[in-house]
Design an enzyme around this catalytic site. Structure first.
Site, short mmCIF file in Angstrom:
data_model
loop_
_atom_site.label_atom_id
_atom_site.label_comp_id
_atom_site.label_asym_id
_atom_site.label_seq_id
_atom_site.Cartn_x
_atom_site.Cartn_y
_atom_site.Cartn_z
N GLY A 288 -0.30 -9.23 -50.54
CA GLY A 288 -1.43 -8.38 -50.16
C GLY A 288 -2.76 -8.94 -50.64
O GLY A 288 -2.96 -10.15 -50.76
N SER A 289 -3.65 -8.02 -51.01
CA SER A 289 -5.07 -8.36 -51.18
C SER A 289 -5.35 -9.35 -52.29
O SER A 289 -6.45 -9.90 -52.34
CB SER A 289 -5.87 -7.08 -51.43
OG SER A 289 -5.70 -6.22 -50.34
N ILE A 290 -4.42 -9.57 -53.22
CA ILE A 290 -4.73 -10.57 -54.24
C ILE A 290 -4.88 -11.95 -53.59
O ILE A 290 -5.49 -12.85 -54.15
CB ILE A 290 -3.71 -10.61 -55.40
CG1 ILE A 290 -2.29 -10.83 -54.91
CG2 ILE A 290 -3.80 -9.35 -56.24
CD1 ILE A 290 -1.28 -10.96 -56.05
N PHE A 291 -4.36 -12.11 -52.35
CA PHE A 291 -4.56 -13.35 -51.61
C PHE A 291 -6.02 -13.57 -51.23
O PHE A 291 -6.41 -14.69 -50.91
CB PHE A 291 -3.69 -13.35 -50.33
CG PHE A 291 -2.50 -14.28 -50.40
CD1 PHE A 291 -1.53 -14.08 -51.35
CD2 PHE A 291 -2.38 -15.35 -49.52
CE1 PHE A 291 -0.43 -14.94 -51.42
CE2 PHE A 291 -1.30 -16.21 -49.59
CZ PHE A 291 -0.31 -16.00 -50.53
N LYS A 292 -6.80 -12.48 -51.26
CA LYS A 292 -8.22 -12.63 -50.87
C LYS A 292 -8.96 -13.54 -51.84
O LYS A 292 -9.95 -14.18 -51.48
CB LYS A 292 -8.89 -11.25 -50.82
CG LYS A 292 -8.47 -10.45 -49.59
CD LYS A 292 -8.97 -9.03 -49.62
CE LYS A 292 -8.30 -8.23 -48.51
NZ LYS A 292 -8.37 -6.79 -48.75
#
Lengths: 385, 560
Positions: free
Chosen positions: B280-284
């Site tokens: 999820g968003s930690i990939f951002k």
């Protein structure tokens, strides 16, 4: 019992003339045999479904009986020994013929007769008789050219060898041929003849190799040594020598006795090596070597040809049997079922060894030198001097 | 030599000598034969070496392995060998089999009487295990029974004084004391383990792991607390040194017990290395770092994120739409999916893929404990994949690999390889992003915690300058993503002016509670968990706190 030189009975006479050192060495071997039987045979007995001490009890019984026979035989004079030998040859040759028709077959060989429920191997008891008679014939051939002694010696070997090959028992055949050839050599006959005998023996060996499959298989395995483990029993035996090292794993710590089916007979030396180490093996080896070499050295001093040759023959019989057994155990010789005298379990073999050593003791007893005594006039007689 | 009848006496004396010589020759030959056998005896005995001992015959006896100790990075004991009695029988010696079976089953109730009776009935067997590695007090009781044929053999048993702590990292050994998983397996593979007879303790130096017992304990306890607090199904966490890649703590709850052998239960698999997840968003973090590093965006580049993005049959929406054009900084702070997608699309798929490859996230990694789970990468890398990967869906990686990538982003831009051994990191460093980009990422992560609008504000620990990024990934279920089942994660670093450690926390299927204001997003559960972990481990790791007054500009009092 007090033994006095004034007492001229047979037993006291025996005690003062017998070779005490030789007797002591033989008794030491017997004692070692009792101990080592305790080490090796209970494991095999349990495996075969007997009581743990079944083989120990048998061993003690046969050896005790054998010792009595040994002493009894050693009471005989050289002439008596020859008479006994002649009897043994006749009786055992007759039994060998019977074996051929009526024997018990084990592992493809007819070697055993059943007597009162015990299996009995006539070839064992024939061997000491054969050695003494062959020695006498060779001596006669040298001293009395008028007698057809040498052809008789060849005939004796031929008959015995044929009976053994028919069983078939190649190992025993080789043993008696070796004893006979040594007697030929020691009796002083022409060296050239030894070459002929060697040639015949070689031809016989090659014939045995090609005609008897089990001989071929054993020799192949020994010489070619293709895969480790293929020699199964022998590799296991050799492994126990390396595992035991010099001091062994300790009494009762051996593993080979639970693995090898013949741990109490043909491979008892390997059991000794694993549990007691090479030092104990060397001690045992030295005992055997001592008995054989002492007998042979006695022989070199013996003036009477027949007696000298008989001592050599009997000593060789005993020594070669021990050497072959140990040689197989340490991997110097191809697998061959030969027992270690007085150490391995086995009734016939123990009795035969007792007779052999009894005769040896009888012949090595101190006697007045026959040649220095006034000789009777040479008259043609048959039999002993 | 042949005698003739006419001259019997003439040759007699010559004959005597030659005959004696022949007898001596025979004696000598026999003596030599005895010497040959004796020589062979000595030769064989001298060969005696440990090598032959272990082959063939002794195979069943040598079944034990002596292992060096495992210690933590400060030398404190994790695992050691202890001598332990094992019970065996020699059926050939047993006198009364029924008595033996009856008395043994009384003392050792776990024994199967029927199997024991069967094992003991074959008297040709000379060795039968009854029960291996029994407690010394029970061994004494069996000894007191005085049963002939029943005896003990001392064996080595692996002992873990800290019980389950770091169980996944340590792995397990089998009953022969041979490593089957984790760092125990590593000991076997690296040749530190010796096959032994009986119980010979290893004389090798202990193997020093990168794990710190204190940090590991804090991590485990906080994760246990978090699973209760947020009713999560499972929780994992890892603490890593950002410059060396050394793992200081790694926990995956529920934890296995190293004493129980293999972790057969799938619930107990090590999710840190053994599972791959869409994070999820930690990939951002990665999306933004790539864009900044390539110069495609700056922190102030504005993207229009007012409308949901429509791509084919998919519509990408933000959870909390900002309703205004946003800078990269705002997109990071508000964790905007639409914004991340736009940033990624501006760079293009090739650059995105190359960047992830450079960080090692698309290839299978490896640690001393064995291979890390193979990442799941889409076969095609089209526009829709670029969009979803930008916010952490479409690529599934093992958490340990992501933690290593995050470490590279915050440590100044150099790649690290995760390791479970102390002092084994590679000297040669590979640069993945510029130091300037790394500094900007650190600024964003810190801002995400200090800014009242940041999703990570509940991770703040006064004095320790925490920075981090939240991620709430919907779990893939049957026929699509499940709204209510999420993996909530938080990747944090501290102290943010020059990060030393990365802390990554993942909660699996957390539930909405009053404490989380009925939210299941990472900002409400994973972020505060990470904060509590940092509050406990930072002092242990020797990170000096700033005076709290100076740092109290953020949201206070989150860490308890």
């Amino acid at each position: 019992m007090r033994i006095s030189r004034a007492d001229r009975s047979r037993l006291t006479e025996w005690w003062f003339t017998v070779d005490h050192v030789l007797l002591a060495a033989i008794l030491a071997i017997v004692a070692a045999g009792f101990i080592l039987s305790l080490a090796a045979s209970p494991a095999v007995a349990i495996k075969k479904g007997f009581d743990a001490y079944y083989f120990v009890e048998r061993h003690v019984f046969f050896t005790g009986f054998g010792l009595l026979i040994m002493v009894a035989v050693s009471l005989l004079s050289p002439a008596g020994v020859r008479r006994l030998a002649l009897t043994l040859v006749f009786v055992s040759f007759a039994m060998l013929v019977v074996v051929h028709f009526n024997g018990i077959e084990i592992n493809g060989a007819k070697r055993w007769l059943s007597i009162w429920g015990h299996s009995f191997q006539p070839s064992e008891i024939a061997k000491p008789g054969f050695a003494v008679i062959a020695a006498w014939l060779f001596a006669e051939a040298q001293s009395r050219p008028d007698m057809p002694a040498f052809p008789l010696a060849i005939a004796l070997l031929g008959a015995f060898a044929t009976l053994l090959i028919m069983q078939p028992d190649v190992g025993q055949t080789l043993l008696i041929v070796a004893v006979w050839s040594t007697l030929y050599f020691a009796s002083g006959r022409a060296i050239a003849g030894a070459g002929v005998i060697g040639g015949i023996a070689l031809a016989g060996g090659i014939a045995a190799y090609f005609m008897l499959p089990h001989v071929q298989a054993r020799v192949d395995r020994w010489i070619l040594n293709p895969m480790p483990g293929d020699r199964s029993q022998m590799d296991r035996a050799i492994q126990s020598f390396t595992e035991g090292g010099f001091l062994g794993r300790g009494p009762g710590e051996g593993t080979i006795k639970t693995v090898l089916p013949d741990a109490h007979t043909d491979f008892i030396f390997a059991v000794v090596a694993e549990e007691y180490g090479a030092v104990a093996c060397l001690a045992l080896l030295s005992l055997f070597a001592f008995v054989v070499l002492r007998a042979l050295v006695q022989a070199t001093r013996e003036p009477d040809a027949a007696t000298r040759l008989a001592i050599i023959g009997l000593g060789l019989l005993f020594g070669l049997q021990a050497l072959i057994n140990m040689g197989v155990n340490v991997g110097l010789l191809p697998a061959k079922g030969m027992t270690l005298p007085f150490i391995s379990a086995g009734g016939s073999s123990t009795l035969a060894v007792s007779v052999t050593l009894g005769m040896l003791l009888a012949l090595t007893r101190r006697r007045p030198d026959q040649q220095r005594a006034k000789k009777p006039r040479l008259v043609p007689t048959i039999g002993a001097t | 030599m042949r005698r003739t009848a006419t001259k019997p006496r003439a040759t007699a004396s010559v004959d005597e000598v030659s005959l004696r010589l022949r007898a001596i020759a025979v004696t000598g030959a026999v003596g030599l034969a005895f010497l040959a056998v004796g020589g062979q005896l000595v030769r064989l005995a001298a060969v005696n070496s440990g090598v032959t001992l272990q082959s063939n015959i002794s195979e069943t006896v040598a079944h034990s392995f002596s292992r060096p100790d495992l210690v933590d990075r400060n030398g404190r004991l994790f695992a050691t060998d202890v001598e332990n009695p094992s019970l065996f029988a020699d059926p050939g010696v047993i006198i009364d089999r029924d008595e033996v079976v009856e008395k043994l089953t009384q003392v050792l109730p776990g024994l199967n009487a029927r199997e024991l009776r069967r094992d003991l009935s074959d008297r040709s067997k000379r060795f039968v295990w009854i029960k291996r590695q029994i407690a010394p007090n029970l061994a004494q009781k069996v000894h007191d029974l005085g049963l002939p044929g029943v005896s003990f053999r001392t064996e080595l048993k692996r002992a873990y004084p800290l019980s389950r702590l770091a169980g996944h990292v340590l792995g397990a050994v089998n009953v022969d004391n041979k490593g089957v998983s984790g760092m125990e397996r590593y000991l076997d593979d690296s040749g530190s383990v010796e096959a032994v007879h009986g119980a010979t303790l290893s004389e090798r130096a202990p193997v020093r792991l990168s794990i710190d017992i204190g940090v590991q304990h804090s991590l485990t306890e906080e994760l246990q607390d978090a699973t209760k607090r947020y009713k999560a199904e499972a929780a994992t966490g890892v603490v890593m040194d950002v410059t060396t890649g050394e793992v200081l703590a790694s926990a995956s709850l529920p934890e296995p017990d190293p004493r129980s052998g293999s972790a057969a239960d799938t619930q107990q698999t090590d999710r840190i290395t053994g599972g791959t997840y869409e994070l999820g968003s930690i990939f951002k973090m990665l999306t933004v770092a790539e864009s900044l590093d390539e110069g495609v965006s700056t922190l102030d580049t504005i993207y229009d994120v007012r409308q949901p993005m429509v791509e084919g049959r998919f519509t990408i929406k933000d959870l909390h739409p900002m309703g205004r054009p946003a800078s990269v900084r705002d997109i990071f702070l508000h964790s905007s999916n639409v914004g991340a997608a736009m940033i990624a699309l501006k760079s293009g798929g090739d650059k995105q893929k190359a960047f992830l490859t450079k960080l090692g996230l698309l290839d299978q990694g490896r640690t001393e404990a064995g291979p890390i789970a193979q990442p799941q990468v889409p076969k095609r890398w089209e526009r829709i994949e670029q969009i979803t990967i930008a916010y952490g869906h479409g690529v599934a990686v093992a958490p340990l690999q992501f933690a290593a990538a995050a470490a590279a982003l915050v440590n100044g831009g150099e790649l690290v390889k995760p390791t479970f051994l102390r002092g084994r990191s590679e000297a040669k460093k590979t640069r993945v992003i510029s130091a300037d980009t790394s500094r900007q990422i650190n600024e964003l992560m810190r801002l995400n915690v200090t800014d009242p609008a940041g999703t990570g504000k509940r991770a703040e620990v006064p004095g320790y300058r925490v920075g981090g990024k939240t991620g709430t990934a919907e779990m893939a279920g049957v026929g699509g993503y499940e709204k209510k089942s999420v993996i909530s994660s938080f990747v944090a670093a501290f102290p943010m002016e020059k990060p030393q450690y990365v802390v990554m926390v993942m909660l699996f299927k957390p539930q909405a509670t009053d404490e989380t204001k009925n939210e299941i997003t990472a900002g409400h559960n994973a972020a505060p968990t990470a904060g509590r972990i940092i509050a406990r481990v930072a002092p242990l790791l020797g990170v000096m706190p700033e005076p709290v007054q100076a740092a109290a500009t953020g949201v206070p009092g989150q860490a308890n």
